[in-house]
Design a protein around this motif. Structure first.
Motif, PDB file in Angstrom:
ATOM      1  N   LYS A  88     -12.473   8.298   7.255  1.00 32.39           N
ATOM      2  CA  LYS A  88     -11.745   7.051   7.016  1.00 32.39           C
ATOM      3  C   LYS A  88     -12.040   5.995   8.078  1.00 32.39           C
ATOM      4  O   LYS A  88     -11.620   4.845   7.934  1.00 32.39           O
ATOM      5  CB  LYS A  88     -10.246   7.340   6.958  1.00 32.39           C
ATOM      6  CG  LYS A  88      -9.817   7.912   5.618  1.00 32.39           C
ATOM      7  CD  LYS A  88      -8.864   6.948   5.005  1.00 32.39           C
ATOM      8  CE  LYS A  88      -8.393   7.211   3.645  1.00 32.39           C
ATOM      9  NZ  LYS A  88      -7.932   5.977   3.009  1.00 32.39           N
ATOM     10  N   CYS A 124     -11.272   2.954   1.977  1.00 35.17           N
ATOM     11  CA  CYS A 124     -10.377   2.111   2.774  1.00 35.17           C
ATOM     12  C   CYS A 124      -9.989   2.828   4.059  1.00 35.17           C
ATOM     13  O   CYS A 124      -9.876   4.056   4.082  1.00 35.17           O
ATOM     14  CB  CYS A 124      -9.125   1.800   1.957  1.00 35.17           C
ATOM     15  SG  CYS A 124      -7.907   0.839   2.860  1.00 35.17           S
ATOM     16  N   GLY A 154      -7.163   2.373   5.561  1.00 32.94           N
ATOM     17  CA  GLY A 154      -5.715   2.576   5.603  1.00 32.94           C
ATOM     18  C   GLY A 154      -5.364   4.033   5.330  1.00 32.94           C
ATOM     19  O   GLY A 154      -6.190   4.803   4.837  1.00 32.94           O
ATOM     20  N   CYS A 177      -2.375   5.061   3.551  1.00 34.12           N
ATOM     21  CA  CYS A 177      -1.167   5.082   2.724  1.00 34.12           C
ATOM     22  C   CYS A 177      -1.078   6.456   2.041  1.00 34.12           C
ATOM     23  O   CYS A 177      -2.022   6.880   1.374  1.00 34.12           O
ATOM     24  CB  CYS A 177      -1.233   3.976   1.683  1.00 34.12           C
ATOM     25  SG  CYS A 177      -1.455   2.360   2.458  1.00 34.12           S
ATOM     26  N   CYS A 196      -1.805   6.675  -1.719  1.00 33.70           N
ATOM     27  CA  CYS A 196      -2.971   5.930  -2.239  1.00 33.70           C
ATOM     28  C   CYS A 196      -3.775   6.746  -3.255  1.00 33.70           C
ATOM     29  O   CYS A 196      -4.171   7.878  -2.998  1.00 33.70           O
ATOM     30  CB  CYS A 196      -3.881   5.525  -1.105  1.00 33.70           C
ATOM     31  SG  CYS A 196      -5.332   4.625  -1.677  1.00 33.70           S
ATOM     32  N   LEU A 231      -6.748   6.359  -4.084  1.00 28.70           N
ATOM     33  CA  LEU A 231      -8.150   6.579  -3.703  1.00 28.70           C
ATOM     34  C   LEU A 231      -8.362   8.012  -3.217  1.00 28.70           C
ATOM     35  O   LEU A 231      -9.464   8.534  -3.290  1.00 28.70           O
ATOM     36  CB  LEU A 231      -8.576   5.623  -2.584  1.00 28.70           C
ATOM     37  CG  LEU A 231      -8.665   4.134  -2.916  1.00 28.70           C
ATOM     38  CD1 LEU A 231      -9.185   3.365  -1.708  1.00 28.70           C
ATOM     39  CD2 LEU A 231      -9.545   3.880  -4.117  1.00 28.70           C
ATOM     40  N   ASP A 261      -9.625  -1.765  -0.041  1.00 28.95           N
ATOM     41  CA  ASP A 261      -8.897  -2.968   0.362  1.00 28.95           C
ATOM     42  C   ASP A 261      -9.952  -3.883   0.967  1.00 28.95           C
ATOM     43  O   ASP A 261     -10.291  -3.796   2.147  1.00 28.95           O
ATOM     44  CB  ASP A 261      -7.799  -2.652   1.384  1.00 28.95           C
ATOM     45  CG  ASP A 261      -6.916  -3.875   1.609  1.00 28.95           C
ATOM     46  OD1 ASP A 261      -7.471  -4.954   1.834  1.00 28.95           O
ATOM     47  OD2 ASP A 261      -5.679  -3.739   1.553  1.00 28.95           O
ATOM     48  N   LYS A 264      -3.374  -5.290   2.089  1.00 27.21           N
ATOM     49  CA  LYS A 264      -2.276  -4.968   3.000  1.00 27.21           C
ATOM     50  C   LYS A 264      -2.663  -5.366   4.420  1.00 27.21           C
ATOM     51  O   LYS A 264      -2.044  -4.908   5.373  1.00 27.21           O
ATOM     52  CB  LYS A 264      -1.987  -3.464   2.975  1.00 27.21           C
ATOM     53  CG  LYS A 264      -1.342  -2.970   1.697  1.00 27.21           C
ATOM     54  CD  LYS A 264      -0.918  -1.522   1.852  1.00 27.21           C
ATOM     55  CE  LYS A 264      -0.113  -1.035   0.679  1.00 27.21           C
ATOM     56  NZ  LYS A 264      -0.910  -0.788  -0.516  1.00 27.21           N
ATOM     57  N   THR A 310      -2.072   0.114   8.232  1.00 29.08           N
ATOM     58  CA  THR A 310      -2.153  -1.190   7.558  1.00 29.08           C
ATOM     59  C   THR A 310      -1.360  -2.210   8.393  1.00 29.08           C
ATOM     60  O   THR A 310      -0.717  -1.836   9.374  1.00 29.08           O
ATOM     61  CB  THR A 310      -1.548  -1.129   6.141  1.00 29.08           C
ATOM     62  OG1 THR A 310      -0.148  -0.842   6.262  1.00 29.08           O
ATOM     63  CG2 THR A 310      -2.201  -0.046   5.297  1.00 29.08           C
TER      64      THR A 310
HETATM   65 FE1  SF4 Z   1      -6.071   1.255   1.622  1.00 26.82          FE
HETATM   66 FE2  SF4 Z   1      -4.559   0.141  -0.243  1.00 26.82          FE
HETATM   67 FE3  SF4 Z   1      -5.122   2.757  -0.328  1.00 26.82          FE
HETATM   68 FE4  SF4 Z   1      -3.476   1.803   1.527  1.00 26.82          FE
HETATM   69  S1  SF4 Z   1      -3.121   1.799  -0.706  1.00 26.82           S
HETATM   70  S2  SF4 Z   1      -5.124   3.284   1.861  1.00 26.82           S
HETATM   71  S3  SF4 Z   1      -4.409  -0.197   1.967  1.00 26.82           S
HETATM   72  S4  SF4 Z   1      -6.576   1.052  -0.559  1.00 26.82           S
END
Ligand code: SF4
Length: 342
Positions: free
Chosen positions: A61, A91, A93, A95, A98, A100, A144, A175, A210
């Motif tokens: 990451k 990304c 971040g 989160c 998320c 992803l 992001d 974010k 973030t």
């Molecule tokens: Fe990144 Fe958005 Fe996923 Fe958070 S929710 S890890 S800012 S892509």
């Protein structure tokens, strides 16, 4: 996250250096003293450091891979746009919720593509096919994009490209608050700049890595003053003790910061928290200490594509969320447009 993202490790596809952006990035990372490695394909980065999956995930990451985007067929991106435009993948971040994490699977590293003109040419073809209908492109489906744009300025290039187009619109959500280099882009009102906002509880517990809410709102104010159409995505709307006050307070803070003359063209998108069974497994692996509530029995099951359904809130909870958030939106931003609730 305080400062803008700087990768700890960078990989290049050798052919990325045939592009001016590739060379520029290589020089930049060399000057910063960041370790540079090479990989034959951005899809197959092997030997990422780390002794176990937990460490490897975290190192990935903060790893940037600079490559060429070969697939120039865009995915669709309903409900927010017609197409997803792929400038980056992944990304920095963390989160917890998320999506992803599931879609990127074993490749959580961040990829940026230097053949920006090829991607914009493909977008032009999609626009031409639909003209004179407007075609909207979403730039944050797989990353992001604002979070890495201070390094690449790809988004800035795209904003100016769509600024000159007749039938194209660009949109993205972030974010992160590192927006200063985008403020003077010639957007011509054709890019909708959206910020992801949430109640303090959600940001504090589930969005490490973030920008804090105050910084996002301050950046939204700057973006509005720069004349961009503005938007907010409230996602994921998450039920927690005191959620009514939490979301009310979030609207109060938006109201306090945003200039009056930037409120005629604001959109809101509301997305309730949801998860799938595969996502739950990945979240529990990557963030074993998370407080995120992922109890299937407390939720309502909604059938999804490929047989993978998602767990959303019960109907009465959903109605309560709508009732409160719609009321807050109408109180603080009576001219705002609600794009969807999902
Ligand atoms: Fe990144 Fe958005 Fe996923 Fe958070 S929710 S890890 S800012 S892509």
């Amino acid at each position: 996250m305080k400062g803008p993202f700087i990768p700890q490790l960078v990989y290049f596809e050798p052919t990325a250096l045939d592009y001016p952006l590739g060379v520029e990035l290589k020089n930049k990372f060399e000057d910063l003293g960041i370790e540079i490695r090479y990989t034959t394909s951005h899809n197959q980065v092997r030997n990422l450091p780390g002794d176990n999956d937990f460490q490897k995930y975290r190192i990935a990451k903060s790893t940037l891979v600079v490559g060429i985007r070969k697939t120039l067929k865009f995915d669709t991106s309903k409900p927010s746009a017609e197409y997803a435009i792929p400038f980056a993948t992944g990304c920095m971040g963390h989160c917890h919720y998320c999506y992803l994490q599931t879609t990127m699977g074993s490749k959580p590293y961040i990829r940026t593509y230097v053949n920006v003109e090829d991607i914009l040419d493909a977008a032009d073809q999609y626009m031409a096919e639909r003209a004179p209908e407007i075609t909207r492109f979403e730039a944050s489906c797989t990353s992001d994009i604002v979070g890495i744009d201070h390094l690449t300025h790809t988004l800035k290039r795209a904003i100016e490209h769509f600024g000159q187009s007749e039938y194209g619109r660009l949109r993205f959500v972030t974010k992160f608050h590192h927006v200063d280099h985008l403020l003077d882009a010639k957007h011509n009102g054709k890019t909708r700049f959206r910020f992801s906002v949430n109640a303090d509880y959600v940001i504090k517990h589930f969005e490490p890595g973030t920008s804090p809410l105050a910084k996002r709102i301050e950046a939204a104010g700057k973006v509005a003053r720069a004349g961009y159409p503005l938007g907010f995505i409230v996602a994921p709307i998450y039920l927690h003790t005191g959620w009514q006050e939490g979301y009310y307070h979030m609207f109060e803070r938006l109201d306090a910061e945003l200039p009056q003359d930037a409120r005629d063209d604001i959109t809101f998108e509301f997305i309730q928290h949801r998860f799938t069974k595969p996502a739950k497994r990945v979240i529990e692996k990557n963030y074993p200490m998370t407080k995120l509530e992922l109890d299937e029995t407390a939720r309502r099951y909604k059938w999804g594509k490929y047989g993978i359904g998602k767990y959303i809130y019960q109907k009465d909870e959903e109605e309560e969320i709508k009732e409160h958030l719609y009321r807050y939106m109408e109180k603080f931003f009576p001219k705002a447009k609600l794009e969807y609730f999902t």
